[in-house]
Design an enzyme around this catalytic site. Structure first.
Site, short mmCIF file in Angstrom:
data_model
loop_
_atom_site.label_atom_id
_atom_site.label_comp_id
_atom_site.label_asym_id
_atom_site.label_seq_id
_atom_site.Cartn_x
_atom_site.Cartn_y
_atom_site.Cartn_z
N CYS A 113 2.74 0.53 -11.04
CA CYS A 113 2.81 1.99 -10.86
C CYS A 113 3.78 2.67 -11.82
O CYS A 113 3.71 3.88 -12.02
CB CYS A 113 3.16 2.34 -9.42
SG CYS A 113 1.93 1.76 -8.25
N HIS A 250 5.31 9.98 -9.84
CA HIS A 250 4.24 9.06 -9.47
C HIS A 250 3.80 9.41 -8.05
O HIS A 250 4.64 9.67 -7.18
CB HIS A 250 4.75 7.62 -9.54
CG HIS A 250 3.84 6.64 -8.88
ND1 HIS A 250 2.49 6.57 -9.17
CD2 HIS A 250 4.07 5.70 -7.92
CE1 HIS A 250 1.94 5.63 -8.43
NE2 HIS A 250 2.87 5.09 -7.65
N ASN A 280 -2.95 7.00 -4.23
CA ASN A 280 -2.11 6.36 -5.25
C ASN A 280 -3.01 5.71 -6.30
O ASN A 280 -3.71 4.74 -6.00
CB ASN A 280 -1.22 5.31 -4.57
CG ASN A 280 -0.25 4.64 -5.53
OD1 ASN A 280 -0.38 4.76 -6.74
ND2 ASN A 280 0.71 3.92 -4.98
N1 ACO Z 1 -3.85 3.05 10.26
C1 ACO Z 1 -3.33 2.91 11.51
N2 ACO Z 1 -2.27 2.14 11.75
C2 ACO Z 1 -1.72 1.47 10.71
C3 ACO Z 1 -2.21 1.57 9.40
C4 ACO Z 1 -3.34 2.40 9.20
N3 ACO Z 1 -3.90 2.56 8.01
N4 ACO Z 1 -1.48 0.79 8.61
C5 ACO Z 1 -0.53 0.24 9.36
N5 ACO Z 1 -0.68 0.63 10.64
C6 ACO Z 1 0.11 0.26 11.80
C7 ACO Z 1 0.79 -1.07 11.64
O1 ACO Z 1 -0.09 -2.13 11.97
C8 ACO Z 1 1.92 -0.95 12.63
O2 ACO Z 1 1.41 -1.20 13.91
P1 ACO Z 1 2.27 -2.03 14.98
O3 ACO Z 1 3.51 -1.18 15.20
O4 ACO Z 1 1.36 -2.08 16.15
O5 ACO Z 1 2.55 -3.34 14.33
C9 ACO Z 1 2.28 0.53 12.55
O6 ACO Z 1 1.15 1.20 11.97
C10 ACO Z 1 3.51 0.80 11.71
O7 ACO Z 1 3.35 0.09 10.51
P2 ACO Z 1 4.43 0.17 9.37
O8 ACO Z 1 3.95 -0.64 8.19
O9 ACO Z 1 5.77 -0.13 9.93
O10 ACO Z 1 4.29 1.70 9.06
P3 ACO Z 1 5.24 2.61 8.20
O11 ACO Z 1 5.72 3.74 9.00
O12 ACO Z 1 6.24 1.81 7.43
O13 ACO Z 1 4.21 3.22 7.15
C11 ACO Z 1 3.52 2.91 4.87
C12 ACO Z 1 3.49 2.37 6.30
C13 ACO Z 1 2.78 4.24 4.86
C14 ACO Z 1 2.80 1.93 3.97
C15 ACO Z 1 4.98 3.10 4.45
O14 ACO Z 1 5.72 1.92 4.65
C16 ACO Z 1 5.11 3.52 3.05
O15 ACO Z 1 4.78 4.63 2.69
N6 ACO Z 1 5.62 2.65 2.15
C17 ACO Z 1 5.65 2.91 0.77
C18 ACO Z 1 4.58 2.10 0.20
C19 ACO Z 1 3.83 2.72 -0.91
O16 ACO Z 1 3.72 3.91 -1.06
N7 ACO Z 1 3.28 1.84 -1.71
C20 ACO Z 1 2.47 2.21 -2.79
C21 ACO Z 1 2.63 1.24 -3.89
S1 ACO Z 1 4.23 1.30 -4.51
C22 ACO Z 1 4.40 2.70 -5.23
O17 ACO Z 1 3.48 3.20 -5.80
C23 ACO Z 1 5.73 3.33 -5.12
#
Ligand code: ACO
Length: 323
Positions: A113, A250, A280
């Site tokens: 990214c 980004h 993304n």
């Molecule tokens: N739909 C519904 N529920 C979901 C989904 C979905 N698509 N994905 C995960 N969940 C659930 C999980 O299973 C979990 O359930 P549980 O509590 O029963 O186990 C719950 O939601 C919470 O999951 P987390 O992974 O803890 O959720 P979080 O609040 O951290 O959000 C996210 C996840 C959106 C990926 C967040 O961590 C984030 O934004 N991270 C940054 C990652 C990113 O943007 N990466 C892109 C590539 S890197 C870059 O470009 C910078």
């Protein structure tokens, strides 16, 4: 001194649009969850026969048109991608052939990214050292091919697309009023190799593999590193956040973008957001967002613009440009 001036910007998005509701028919997810956690409402997905190079060529053609230049004037192609057409040769050489650009420099840059920030720096180096006078810097991705479509935690986050800038070497006075690329700061920290990676590759598994991510860890590092890198490029030039007309980050996640703007003390109207429409698109997200900003009339000559990105590695960086 020689500086790299932006002569044109262009972008291309595949025709097929997949909204959150469509994903919810295939995965245990919902429009509300995806919107609330990421800000994403839809993404574009490449057709079966559409390659990364095809997306890149379309974006490049549009950028060249806006610059009023023909492919014949392109002396270097630097393509940021983690989804090359083939393991080798460089997808940039496919772009060169499809575009009908003449013999010259063509290579891929792989910093996931952060790829566009790295590619911009590589192209800037070629121009300032006199290896080329006109360069295409392209970010192009078909991340849909790397996703595990049964994993709701990653499949909802990404989209396909491409964006391109035409850079031209121009002699400038060497002041902060100069147009062009003013400063760049790039970094990587390989201790986070396993926090965002693809579990395949020609050397490790002889397969292509799928994207795996420790989302919480990415989020935690992204906000600090992205804002620090903007502060670093500003510090290098003696400019401050108050001088910044536009931040084109980004586009990974709306919450990351908002947290970075808040940490910098930058008002929301000075940040470009396209993650809602594009999701993304990895290395393509910054030039895609630049294209949107240009079409909205937000990139007027003389404006001070920062771009910043972080991705797998972790690799990250920022650049400061006078448009
Ligand atoms: N739909 C519904 N529920 C979901 C989904 C979905 N698509 N994905 C995960 N969940 C659930 C999980 O299973 C979990 O359930 P549980 O509590 O029963 O186990 C719950 O939601 C919470 O999951 P987390 O992974 O803890 O959720 P979080 O609040 O951290 O959000 C996210 C996840 C959106 C990926 C967040 O961590 C984030 O934004 N991270 C940054 C990652 C990113 O943007 N990466 C892109 C590539 S890197 C870059 O470009 C910078």
């Amino acid at each position: 001194m020689i500086r790299s001036l932006v002569a044109g910007v262009g972008a291309y998005l595949p025709a097929r649009v997949v909204d959150n509701d469509e994903l919810a028919t295939r995965l245990d997810t919902s429009d509300a969850w995806i919107r609330e956690r990421t800000g994403i409402t839809r993404r574009h997905i490449a057709a079966e026969d559409e390659l990364t190079s095809d997306l890149a060529v379309e974006a490049a053609r549009r950028a060249l048109e806006r610059a009023g230049l023909a492919p014949a004037s392109v002396e270097a192609i630097v393509l940021a991608t983690s989804t090359p057409d083939h393991t080798f040769p460089a997808t940039a050489t496919a772009v060169q052939r499809k575009l009908g650009a003449p013999t010259g420099i063509a290579l891929d840059v792989q910093a996931v990214c952060a790829g566009f920030a790295y590619a911009l720096a590589v192209a800037d180096g070629f121009l300032r050292l006199g290896h080329a006078r006109t360069a295409l810097v392209i970010g192009a991705e078909t991340f849909s091919r790397l996703l595990d479509w049964t994993d709701r935690s990653t499949a909802v986050l990404f989209g396909d697309g491409a964006g391109a800038l035409v850079l031209r070497a121009e002699r400038q006075a060497g002041t902060l009023a100069d147009r062009g690329l003013l400063a760049t700061k790039l970094s990587a920290d390989g201790r986070h190799y396993g926090d965002l990676y693809v579990d395949g590759g020609p050397s490790a598994t002889r397969t292509t593999g799928h994207l795996r991510m420790n989302g919480r860890e990415v989020f935690r590092h992204a906000v600090a590193r992205l804002s620090d890198s903007v502060l670093a490029v500003l510090a290098e030039t003696g400019l401050s956040v108050a001088d910044l007309d536009l931040l084109v980050p980004h586009q990974a996640n709306l919450r990351i973008i908002e947290a970075v703007a808040k940490r910098l003390g930058l008002p929301p109207e000075r940040t470009v957001v396209t993650v809602d429409r594009h999701a993304n698109t990895s290395a393509a997200s910054i030039p895609l967002a630049l294209d949107v900003a240009a079409s909205e009339g937000r990139l007027l000559p003389g404006r001070l613009v920062a771009v910043n990105a972080l991705g797998g590695g972790f690799a990250w960086g920022a650049s400061l440009l006078r448009w």
